[in-house]
Scaffold this motif. Structure first.
Motif, PDB file in Angstrom:
ATOM      1  N   LEU A  39      -7.844  23.160  -2.687  1.00 45.07           N
ATOM      2  CA  LEU A  39      -7.570  23.060  -1.248  1.00 45.07           C
ATOM      3  C   LEU A  39      -8.561  22.121  -0.556  1.00 45.07           C
ATOM      4  N   TYR A  40      -9.830  22.249  -0.902  1.00 49.57           N
ATOM      5  CA  TYR A  40     -10.830  21.332  -0.352  1.00 49.57           C
ATOM      6  C   TYR A  40     -10.485  19.894  -0.713  1.00 49.57           C
ATOM      7  N   ALA A  41     -10.115  19.658  -1.980  1.00 52.51           N
ATOM      8  CA  ALA A  41      -9.819  18.305  -2.442  1.00 52.51           C
ATOM      9  C   ALA A  41      -8.558  17.747  -1.772  1.00 52.51           C
ATOM     10  N   LEU A  42      -7.557  18.598  -1.536  1.00 47.97           N
ATOM     11  CA  LEU A  42      -6.357  18.139  -0.827  1.00 47.97           C
ATOM     12  C   LEU A  42      -6.708  17.607   0.559  1.00 47.97           C
ATOM     13  N   VAL A  43      -7.485  18.371   1.289  1.00 53.72           N
ATOM     14  CA  VAL A  43      -7.868  17.969   2.649  1.00 53.72           C
ATOM     15  C   VAL A  43      -8.776  16.742   2.604  1.00 53.72           C
ATOM     16  N   ASP A  44      -9.749  16.764   1.715  1.00 57.16           N
ATOM     17  CA  ASP A  44     -10.683  15.649   1.586  1.00 57.16           C
ATOM     18  C   ASP A  44      -9.949  14.368   1.196  1.00 57.16           C
ATOM     19  N   GLY A  45      -9.041  14.456   0.235  1.00 62.31           N
ATOM     20  CA  GLY A  45      -8.273  13.293  -0.192  1.00 62.31           C
ATOM     21  C   GLY A  45      -7.388  12.760   0.911  1.00 62.31           C
ATOM     22  N   ALA A  46      -6.774  13.654   1.679  1.00 64.90           N
ATOM     23  CA  ALA A  46      -5.910  13.223   2.782  1.00 64.90           C
ATOM     24  C   ALA A  46      -6.715  12.492   3.856  1.00 64.90           C
ATOM     25  N   ILE A  47      -7.861  13.008   4.187  1.00 66.29           N
ATOM     26  CA  ILE A  47      -8.716  12.348   5.184  1.00 66.29           C
ATOM     27  C   ILE A  47      -9.158  10.980   4.676  1.00 66.29           C
ATOM     28  N   CYS A  48      -9.608  10.918   3.427  1.00 64.51           N
ATOM     29  CA  CYS A  48     -10.048   9.633   2.862  1.00 64.51           C
ATOM     30  C   CYS A  48      -8.883   8.653   2.750  1.00 64.51           C
ATOM     31  N   GLY A  49      -7.699   9.144   2.386  1.00 62.96           N
ATOM     32  CA  GLY A  49      -6.523   8.280   2.306  1.00 62.96           C
ATOM     33  C   GLY A  49      -6.142   7.711   3.656  1.00 62.96           C
ATOM     34  N   ALA A  50      -6.221   8.531   4.697  1.00 63.10           N
ATOM     35  CA  ALA A  50      -5.910   8.053   6.050  1.00 63.10           C
ATOM     36  C   ALA A  50      -6.926   7.012   6.504  1.00 63.10           C
ATOM     37  N   ILE A  51      -8.183   7.255   6.214  1.00 66.67           N
ATOM     38  CA  ILE A  51      -9.223   6.286   6.584  1.00 66.67           C
ATOM     39  C   ILE A  51      -9.021   4.975   5.821  1.00 66.67           C
ATOM     40  N   PHE A  52      -8.728   5.077   4.528  1.00 67.71           N
ATOM     41  CA  PHE A  52      -8.496   3.875   3.735  1.00 67.71           C
ATOM     42  C   PHE A  52      -7.291   3.093   4.265  1.00 67.71           C
ATOM     43  N   GLY A  53      -6.189   3.787   4.550  1.00 69.77           N
ATOM     44  CA  GLY A  53      -4.995   3.125   5.071  1.00 69.77           C
ATOM     45  C   GLY A  53      -5.251   2.449   6.402  1.00 69.77           C
ATOM     46  N   TRP A  54      -5.946   3.136   7.291  1.00 68.91           N
ATOM     47  CA  TRP A  54      -6.272   2.541   8.594  1.00 68.91           C
ATOM     48  C   TRP A  54      -7.180   1.328   8.425  1.00 68.91           C
ATOM     49  N   LEU A  55      -8.195   1.460   7.586  1.00 71.43           N
ATOM     50  CA  LEU A  55      -9.132   0.361   7.369  1.00 71.43           C
ATOM     51  C   LEU A  55      -8.429  -0.848   6.747  1.00 71.43           C
ATOM     52  N   TYR A  56      -7.551  -0.605   5.788  1.00 69.00           N
ATOM     53  CA  TYR A  56      -6.781  -1.696   5.171  1.00 69.00           C
ATOM     54  C   TYR A  56      -5.938  -2.414   6.219  1.00 69.00           C
ATOM     55  N   ASN A  57      -5.218  -1.640   7.034  1.00 68.81           N
ATOM     56  CA  ASN A  57      -4.389  -2.252   8.076  1.00 68.81           C
ATOM     57  C   ASN A  57      -5.237  -3.030   9.078  1.00 68.81           C
ATOM     58  N   TYR A  58      -6.389  -2.499   9.426  1.00 71.19           N
ATOM     59  CA  TYR A  58      -7.274  -3.166  10.371  1.00 71.19           C
ATOM     60  C   TYR A  58      -7.780  -4.491   9.809  1.00 71.19           C
ATOM     61  N   VAL A  59      -8.258  -4.464   8.577  1.00 67.81           N
ATOM     62  CA  VAL A  59      -8.824  -5.666   7.969  1.00 67.81           C
ATOM     63  C   VAL A  59      -7.742  -6.724   7.747  1.00 67.81           C
ATOM     64  N   THR A  60      -6.588  -6.340   7.228  1.00 70.68           N
ATOM     65  CA  THR A  60      -5.543  -7.332   6.999  1.00 70.68           C
ATOM     66  C   THR A  60      -5.002  -7.890   8.315  1.00 70.68           C
ATOM     67  N   GLY A  61      -4.974  -7.072   9.347  1.00 73.00           N
ATOM     68  CA  GLY A  61      -4.561  -7.562  10.656  1.00 73.00           C
ATOM     69  C   GLY A  61      -5.535  -8.581  11.222  1.00 73.00           C
ATOM     70  N   ARG A  62      -6.816  -8.355  11.005  1.00 74.96           N
ATOM     71  CA  ARG A  62      -7.831  -9.290  11.500  1.00 74.96           C
ATOM     72  C   ARG A  62      -7.835 -10.595  10.701  1.00 74.96           C
ATOM     73  N   LEU A  63      -7.606 -10.497   9.400  1.00 75.50           N
ATOM     74  CA  LEU A  63      -7.641 -11.690   8.560  1.00 75.50           C
ATOM     75  C   LEU A  63      -6.411 -12.568   8.747  1.00 75.50           C
ATOM     76  N   THR A  64      -5.251 -11.958   8.990  1.00 75.94           N
ATOM     77  CA  THR A  64      -4.035 -12.747   9.162  1.00 75.94           C
ATOM     78  C   THR A  64      -3.907 -13.290  10.580  1.00 75.94           C
ATOM     79  N   ALA A  65      -4.610 -12.705  11.550  1.00 75.97           N
ATOM     80  CA  ALA A  65      -4.526 -13.161  12.938  1.00 75.97           C
ATOM     81  C   ALA A  65      -5.333 -14.443  13.165  1.00 75.97           C
ATOM     82  N   SER A  66      -6.317 -14.715  12.306  1.00 77.21           N
ATOM     83  CA  SER A  66      -7.154 -15.882  12.544  1.00 77.21           C
ATOM     84  C   SER A  66      -6.604 -17.148  11.981  1.00 77.21           C
TER      85      SER A  66
END
Length: 89
Positions: free
Chosen positions: A62-89
Motif C-alpha cells: 500500500l505504501y509503495a502504491l501511493v509512493d509510486g503514484a506520487i512519483c509517477g505524477a511528478i515524473f509525468g508533470w516534469l516531462y511535460n514541463y520540460v518538453t513544453g519548454r524545449l519545443t517552445a524555444s
C-alpha cells in the motif's frame, strides 16, 4: 507530445506496488530473498518494518502504491514541463 499524468501515476503506482507485493510474498517463502529491497522500504516508509508476515507485505504494498503514484505524477508533470519548454524555444 505530452504524457497523460494520471495514466503515468497509475502505471508507476501499480508497478512499484506490485514489485513490493511480489518480493514480499517470495520473501515469505524464501526468507533471504529481497531483503535489501524490503529494508529499503523499512527505511523510507514510516510505520513499516521489514519483518516476515502477511500484514507487513500488505502494508509495504500500500505504501509503495501511493509512493509510486506520487512519483509517477511528478515524473509525468516534469516531462511535460520540460518538453513544453524545449519545443517552445
Amino acid at each position: 507530445m505530452s504524457l497523460n499524468i494520471k495514466a503515468m501515476a497509475v502505471a508507476i503506482g501499480i508497478m512499484w506496488g506490485g514489485l513490493f507485493l511480489l518480493v514480499g510474498i517470495v520473501n515469505l517463502m524464501f526468507p533471504s530473498y529481497g531483503v535489501a529491497l524490503l529494508q529499503l522500504g523499512d527505511s523510507i516508509y514510516p510505520g513499516y518494518t521489514a519483518q516476515a508476515g502477511f500484514v507487513s507485505v500488505i502494508m509495504a504494498t500500500l505504501y509503495a502504491l501511493v509512493d509510486g503514484a506520487i512519483c509517477g505524477a511528478i515524473f509525468g508533470w516534469l516531462y511535460n514541463y520540460v518538453t513544453g519548454r524545449l519545443t517552445a524555444s
